[in-house]
Design a protein around this motif. Structure first.
Motif, PDB file in Angstrom:
ATOM      1  N   PRO A 222       0.855  -1.201   0.000  1.00  0.00           N
ATOM      2  CA  PRO A 222       0.000   0.000   0.000  1.00  0.00           C
ATOM      3  C   PRO A 222       0.887   1.247   0.000  1.00  0.00           C
ATOM      4  O   PRO A 222       1.764   1.395   0.865  1.00  0.00           O
ATOM      5  CB  PRO A 222      -0.793  -0.132   1.307  1.00  0.00           C
ATOM      6  CG  PRO A 222      -0.647  -1.586   1.713  1.00  0.00           C
ATOM      7  CD  PRO A 222       0.719  -1.975   1.237  1.00  0.00           C
ATOM      8  N   THR A 223       0.688   2.126  -0.958  1.00  0.00           N
ATOM      9  CA  THR A 223       1.586   3.262  -1.123  1.00  0.00           C
ATOM     10  C   THR A 223       0.850   4.444  -1.724  1.00  0.00           C
ATOM     11  O   THR A 223      -0.079   4.277  -2.512  1.00  0.00           O
ATOM     12  CB  THR A 223       2.778   2.867  -2.022  1.00  0.00           C
ATOM     13  OG1 THR A 223       3.613   4.003  -2.266  1.00  0.00           O
ATOM     14  CG2 THR A 223       2.312   2.329  -3.365  1.00  0.00           C
ATOM     15  N   HIS A 224       1.269   5.642  -1.345  1.00  0.00           N
ATOM     16  CA  HIS A 224       0.763   6.838  -1.996  1.00  0.00           C
ATOM     17  C   HIS A 224       1.189   6.814  -3.462  1.00  0.00           C
ATOM     18  O   HIS A 224       2.099   6.074  -3.860  1.00  0.00           O
ATOM     19  CB  HIS A 224       1.346   8.099  -1.359  1.00  0.00           C
ATOM     20  CG  HIS A 224       0.987   8.290   0.080  1.00  0.00           C
ATOM     21  ND1 HIS A 224       0.966   9.537   0.675  1.00  0.00           N
ATOM     22  CD2 HIS A 224       0.654   7.418   1.057  1.00  0.00           C
ATOM     23  CE1 HIS A 224       0.644   9.411   1.945  1.00  0.00           C
ATOM     24  NE2 HIS A 224       0.444   8.133   2.203  1.00  0.00           N
ATOM     25  N   SER A 225       0.585   7.667  -4.248  1.00  0.00           N
ATOM     26  CA  SER A 225       0.978   7.762  -5.650  1.00  0.00           C
ATOM     27  C   SER A 225       2.332   8.451  -5.777  1.00  0.00           C
ATOM     28  O   SER A 225       2.768   9.204  -4.902  1.00  0.00           O
ATOM     29  CB  SER A 225      -0.064   8.560  -6.440  1.00  0.00           C
ATOM     30  OG  SER A 225       0.024   9.940  -6.119  1.00  0.00           O
ATOM     31  N   LEU A 226       2.985   8.185  -6.882  1.00  0.00           N
ATOM     32  CA  LEU A 226       4.226   8.882  -7.207  1.00  0.00           C
ATOM     33  C   LEU A 226       4.026  10.396  -7.174  1.00  0.00           C
ATOM     34  O   LEU A 226       4.885  11.138  -6.669  1.00  0.00           O
ATOM     35  CB  LEU A 226       4.700   8.446  -8.596  1.00  0.00           C
ATOM     36  CG  LEU A 226       5.785   9.283  -9.271  1.00  0.00           C
ATOM     37  CD1 LEU A 226       7.068   9.266  -8.455  1.00  0.00           C
ATOM     38  CD2 LEU A 226       6.026   8.779 -10.695  1.00  0.00           C
ATOM     39  N   ALA A 252      -3.471   1.549  -3.927  1.00  0.00           N
ATOM     40  CA  ALA A 252      -3.255   2.953  -4.272  1.00  0.00           C
ATOM     41  C   ALA A 252      -3.830   3.813  -3.159  1.00  0.00           C
ATOM     42  O   ALA A 252      -5.041   4.014  -3.080  1.00  0.00           O
ATOM     43  CB  ALA A 252      -3.912   3.281  -5.605  1.00  0.00           C
ATOM     44  N   GLN A 253      -2.973   4.334  -2.311  1.00  0.00           N
ATOM     45  CA  GLN A 253      -3.423   5.142  -1.179  1.00  0.00           C
ATOM     46  C   GLN A 253      -3.640   6.590  -1.641  1.00  0.00           C
ATOM     47  O   GLN A 253      -2.819   7.473  -1.423  1.00  0.00           O
ATOM     48  CB  GLN A 253      -2.417   5.050  -0.040  1.00  0.00           C
ATOM     49  CG  GLN A 253      -2.369   3.669   0.595  1.00  0.00           C
ATOM     50  CD  GLN A 253      -1.418   3.602   1.761  1.00  0.00           C
ATOM     51  OE1 GLN A 253      -0.354   4.215   1.765  1.00  0.00           O
ATOM     52  NE2 GLN A 253      -1.780   2.848   2.784  1.00  0.00           N
ATOM     53  N   VAL A 254      -4.780   6.757  -2.275  1.00  0.00           N
ATOM     54  CA  VAL A 254      -5.230   8.065  -2.746  1.00  0.00           C
ATOM     55  C   VAL A 254      -6.501   8.386  -1.987  1.00  0.00           C
ATOM     56  O   VAL A 254      -7.422   7.567  -1.932  1.00  0.00           O
ATOM     57  CB  VAL A 254      -5.500   8.045  -4.261  1.00  0.00           C
ATOM     58  CG1 VAL A 254      -5.984   9.412  -4.743  1.00  0.00           C
ATOM     59  CG2 VAL A 254      -4.261   7.598  -5.031  1.00  0.00           C
ATOM     60  N   ARG A 294      -1.614  -6.610  -9.419  1.00  0.00           N
ATOM     61  CA  ARG A 294      -2.955  -6.171  -9.041  1.00  0.00           C
ATOM     62  C   ARG A 294      -2.871  -4.826  -8.329  1.00  0.00           C
ATOM     63  O   ARG A 294      -1.914  -4.562  -7.601  1.00  0.00           O
ATOM     64  CB  ARG A 294      -3.589  -7.203  -8.117  1.00  0.00           C
ATOM     65  CG  ARG A 294      -4.952  -6.851  -7.565  1.00  0.00           C
ATOM     66  CD  ARG A 294      -5.487  -7.952  -6.655  1.00  0.00           C
ATOM     67  NE  ARG A 294      -5.746  -9.191  -7.388  1.00  0.00           N
ATOM     68  CZ  ARG A 294      -6.300 -10.273  -6.838  1.00  0.00           C
ATOM     69  NH1 ARG A 294      -6.621 -10.277  -5.548  1.00  0.00           N
ATOM     70  NH2 ARG A 294      -6.521 -11.356  -7.558  1.00  0.00           N
ATOM     71  N   VAL A 295      -3.872  -3.998  -8.537  1.00  0.00           N
ATOM     72  CA  VAL A 295      -3.947  -2.743  -7.790  1.00  0.00           C
ATOM     73  C   VAL A 295      -5.351  -2.585  -7.225  1.00  0.00           C
ATOM     74  O   VAL A 295      -6.345  -2.916  -7.873  1.00  0.00           O
ATOM     75  CB  VAL A 295      -3.562  -1.525  -8.665  1.00  0.00           C
ATOM     76  CG1 VAL A 295      -4.548  -1.293  -9.788  1.00  0.00           C
ATOM     77  CG2 VAL A 295      -3.430  -0.267  -7.824  1.00  0.00           C
ATOM     78  N   TRP A 296      -5.405  -2.139  -5.964  1.00  0.00           N
ATOM     79  CA  TRP A 296      -6.653  -1.767  -5.300  1.00  0.00           C
ATOM     80  C   TRP A 296      -6.656  -0.248  -5.167  1.00  0.00           C
ATOM     81  O   TRP A 296      -5.615   0.364  -4.937  1.00  0.00           O
ATOM     82  CB  TRP A 296      -6.723  -2.350  -3.890  1.00  0.00           C
ATOM     83  CG  TRP A 296      -6.502  -3.815  -3.737  1.00  0.00           C
ATOM     84  CD1 TRP A 296      -5.359  -4.508  -4.000  1.00  0.00           C
ATOM     85  CD2 TRP A 296      -7.442  -4.774  -3.239  1.00  0.00           C
ATOM     86  NE1 TRP A 296      -5.521  -5.831  -3.695  1.00  0.00           N
ATOM     87  CE2 TRP A 296      -6.790  -6.031  -3.223  1.00  0.00           C
ATOM     88  CE3 TRP A 296      -8.750  -4.681  -2.783  1.00  0.00           C
ATOM     89  CZ2 TRP A 296      -7.416  -7.188  -2.780  1.00  0.00           C
ATOM     90  CZ3 TRP A 296      -9.369  -5.832  -2.339  1.00  0.00           C
ATOM     91  CH2 TRP A 296      -8.716  -7.073  -2.343  1.00  0.00           C
TER      92      TRP A 296
END
Length: 714
Positions: A222-226, A252-254, A294-296
């Motif tokens: 789980p990570t913020h966007s670039l 995608a921690q948006v 995969r992306v959530w």
């Protein structure tokens, strides 16, 4: 998957006597999830497919048991860069004190997440320490491990641990990261490497466990966007993680907290939550597109800042939710982090900010209607109503490398937003295209034009230029907007070392394109494609009063001779089967749109039917198109709870319903005639309304955190 609810019967199994667990046959797809640090409680019963239990402490197995007993699939999440890791910090883990691995500023202050929970500069032993807690999660039967937020602050880099890593990596003495562009670049590159190394240690550990046990435990980051990390001046491995063995993808921690970060357009710096979220989600999708990962997508009904009112949270959540639904390749969602702060939290009242109040009942109902719809987001066909498609702005992980020191990139990230927002504000669904992925098979398929600047970022490897050149020769349009003035062009890197002697990486690209390093501004034919070179700083486009019209003119001028019709709109609208996500653009030079039909508004707790939907500036909609639903007997249309159809006679409707305790449910059913009676667990439901013209039935009742059977009889 059929729109919103399967037609006919869905076999249900595993109803636990006296408990709330309902077995959804599609739960194995893991469409929705949430993360929580709390044990199960009726007030937190979101009925998503997956409960992500947070923390790898000794109490974690007990928390897992409470969620598993209620029928949830189990993942475990822990922080990578910070956590309650004092055993490691003070030597209780391996006998070695690791306090000097805390990220440290120039002043000597350690960078803290609170108290002695420090952001870490991960040394060689740090990954081994994380594996101890991960093993605890594996022993507890977790199906997946989430290692969240590998973050190294740009303002860090002065700890003794970092200096050791510098000497080991570069075989030279450490220098202050802010002493020169070259020092900043090398410091950021090292930070990028260190968290990739730590994560690979844990991935390898889990893979060895899988081979030993025959299990298939997955690993996500789980990570913020670039875009957000660069904007907030944080370095993280981002795209490189998809290349690591054992990395299955990302969350995608948006959310509102990232997307409301102000940026510049037409010279005005302000929050643009929807537009920023759209670009952030797009950047995260482009981390995995064509990689098999995969992306959530994360949505958050509140945010980290506890001082906004519920109306603010709701408006911004709707904006980010619509932005996430406008990415048709993604259909998995983390529906909220920390449900305990949503359902138990109290935030300022809009009328009296000194008074804190719990979640409004209508918002609680709306949230559950949307969450239930997200579980059915993987619908076809997919159709856009928007501006010209197939246009991308190239981004690189090195956006994070130039955020401090002499020659730092623009504070508002205008080298990116100056290129992206003029397109998005005209209804063009622009994609941030990850430079590091251009070599992946099929990655550039469907893209007609790419916009590139090396102002604020640089290519990390030379091979990407061969890939871009091949794409242009095959018919692509490349617009390069760069005045070569970036101080970081002079850092020690591949384009100016060994056999390469280029002042800037752009000149190396032009060599590969066959134009020659010295080629000046202009429009050039390259194979079947086109290169447009504008020798200007893209930051100026963000400040331009005309909203970057020059960029639009250049793109349109290059595309239309190739038979690509240029279209601009004041809105973005995407149909995903019977679901419609739509947004009116507040700063567009174009007018919005007007939709006619029969639409159920999921952003209204009453689930009303709208026959006219106007996409005005700042409007946000998530709709069910009633006319897109197959005409075949009774069916669920929407529900502010989890509602699973069960086998029933053809002229009846039966479903299992379950929701968050102490909230109001509304279930919308298409029914051919006014029902004879409606029952919930055999008891009559009297709060109903039937619309004969639309053949729709609204059923309202208090949600309970247990499985109950709702039946509608003719």
């Amino acid at each position: 998957m059929p729109p919103l609810a399967a037609l006919g019967a869905i076999a249900l199994a595993g109803l636990l006597a006296g408990q709330a667990a309902t077995k959804d046959p599609d739960q194995r797809l893991e469409r929705t999830c949430f993360q929580t640090g709390a044990p199960y409680a009726d007030r937190l019963n979101l009925r998503a497919d997956v409960a992500i239990v947070y923390g790898i402490d000794a109490g974690m197995p007990g928390r897992i048991a409470t969620w598993r007993e209620r029928g949830y699939r189990i993942h475990v999440m822990t922080g990578v860069s910070w956590g309650e890791y004092q055993d490691y910090l003070y030597g209780r883990f391996d006998g070695a004190n690791h306090e000097d691995e805390a990220q440290t500023e120039r002043s000597g202050a350690r960078i803290s997440h609170g108290g002695d929970v420090y952001y870490m500069c991960p040394g060689p032993a740090y990954g081994r320490f994380l594996c101890v807690g991960v093993q605890r999660a594996l022993d507890a039967g977790a199906d997946a491990i989430h290692l969240e937020e590998p973050e190294f602050w740009v303002r860090g880099g002065w700890s003794e641990g970092f200096k050791r890593e510098w000497r080991a990596r570069y075989n030279e003495d450490w220098v202050p990261p802010d002493s020169s562009p070259d020092a900043q670049w090398r410091a950021s590159s090292l930070k990028y490497f260190l968290y990739r190394r730590a994560l690979q240690q844990v991935f390898d550990y889990v893979q060895r466990y899988n081979r030993r046990t025959g299990r298939q435990v997955r690993c996500y980051v789980p990570t913020h966007s670039l875009l957000n990390y660069a904007h907030w001046r944080i370095v993280s491995p981002e795209s490189s993680l998809a290349q690591l063995d054992g990395c299955d993808g990302y969350i995608a921690q948006v959310w509102t907290g990232t997307a409301r970060t102000p940026n510049m357009f037409r010279g005005a710096v302000r929050e643009r939550t929807f537009e920023t979220a759209f670009l952030e989600y797009g950047a995260m999708q482009n981390l995995v597109r064509a990689t098999g990962r995969r992306v959530w997508y994360l949505n958050d009904p509140v945010e980290d800042n506890p001082n906004h009112d519920w109306g603010d949270y709701r408006r911004n959540w709707e904006s980010t939710l619509v932005a996430s639904m406008l990415q048709p390749e993604v259909w998995r969602y983390e529906v909220m982090p920390w449900p305990e702060r949503v359902w138990r939290g109290q935030y300022p009242s809009a009328e009296d900010r000194a008074r804190r109040v719990p979640i409004p009942p209508t918002y609680a109902t709306e949230l559950q209607a949307v969450i239930n719809a997200l579980a059915q987001a993987n619908q076809r066909p997919v159709r856009w109503d928007c501006g010209t498609q197939g246009i991308g702005v190239i981004v690189s992980d090195s956006l994070m490398f130039q955020r401090a020191g002499p020659g730092a990139s623009d504070g508002h990230m205008s080298h990116f937003y100056g290129l992206a927002l003029p397109l998005l504000m005209r209804g063009v669904p622009v994609q941030p295209v990850q430079l590091e992925n251009v070599g992946a098979s099929g990655y550039l398929r469907g893209l007609r034009a790419l916009v590139l600047t090396y102002q604020g970022m640089k290519p990390l490897t030379p091979d990407v230029h061969d890939r871009l050149a091949a794409w242009v020769r095959a018919g692509g349009v490349l617009v390069v907007w760069d005045d070569d003035s970036d101080a970081f062009n002079a850092v020690r890197e591949w384009w100016n070392t060994d056999l390469n002697r280029f002042d800037t990486p752009r000149k190396h690209l032009f060599e590969r394109l066959g134009l020659g390093a010295g080629r000046g501004p202009g429009t050039y034919r390259v194979g079947r494609g086109t290169v447009v070179f504008v020798a200007e700083d893209p930051v100026a486009l963000a400040r331009a009063a005309d909203g970057g019209q020059r960029l639009i003119d250049e793109l349109r001028g290059a595309l239309e001779p190739r038979g690509v019709a240029w279209r601009e709109t004041g809105h973005l609208l995407l149909r995903r089967g019977a679901l419609l996500a739509a947004a009116g653009l507040a700063e567009s030079p174009r007018a919005g749109a007007l939709l006619h039909g029969r639409f159920v508004n999921l952003f209204d707790a009453n689930l009303p039917v709208l026959t006219r939907v106007e996409l005005t500036p700042r409007s946000r909609y998530l709709l069910v198109d009633l006319d897109a639903l197959a005409e075949s007997g009774p069916r669920l249309v929407a529900a502010a709870c989890r509602a699973l159809p069960t086998r029933s006679p053809a002229d009846e409707l039966s479903c299992i319903v379950e929701g968050v305790a102490d909230t109001r449910a509304v279930v919308l059913v298409r029914f051919p005639r006014a029902p004879g009676r409606v029952e919930l667990d055999g008891q009559p439901v009297t709060d109903t309304r039937y619309d004969a013209a639309n053949r729709l039935l609204w059923v309202r009742f208090p949600n309970e955190a247990r499985a109950r059977t709702l039946r509608v009889f003719p």
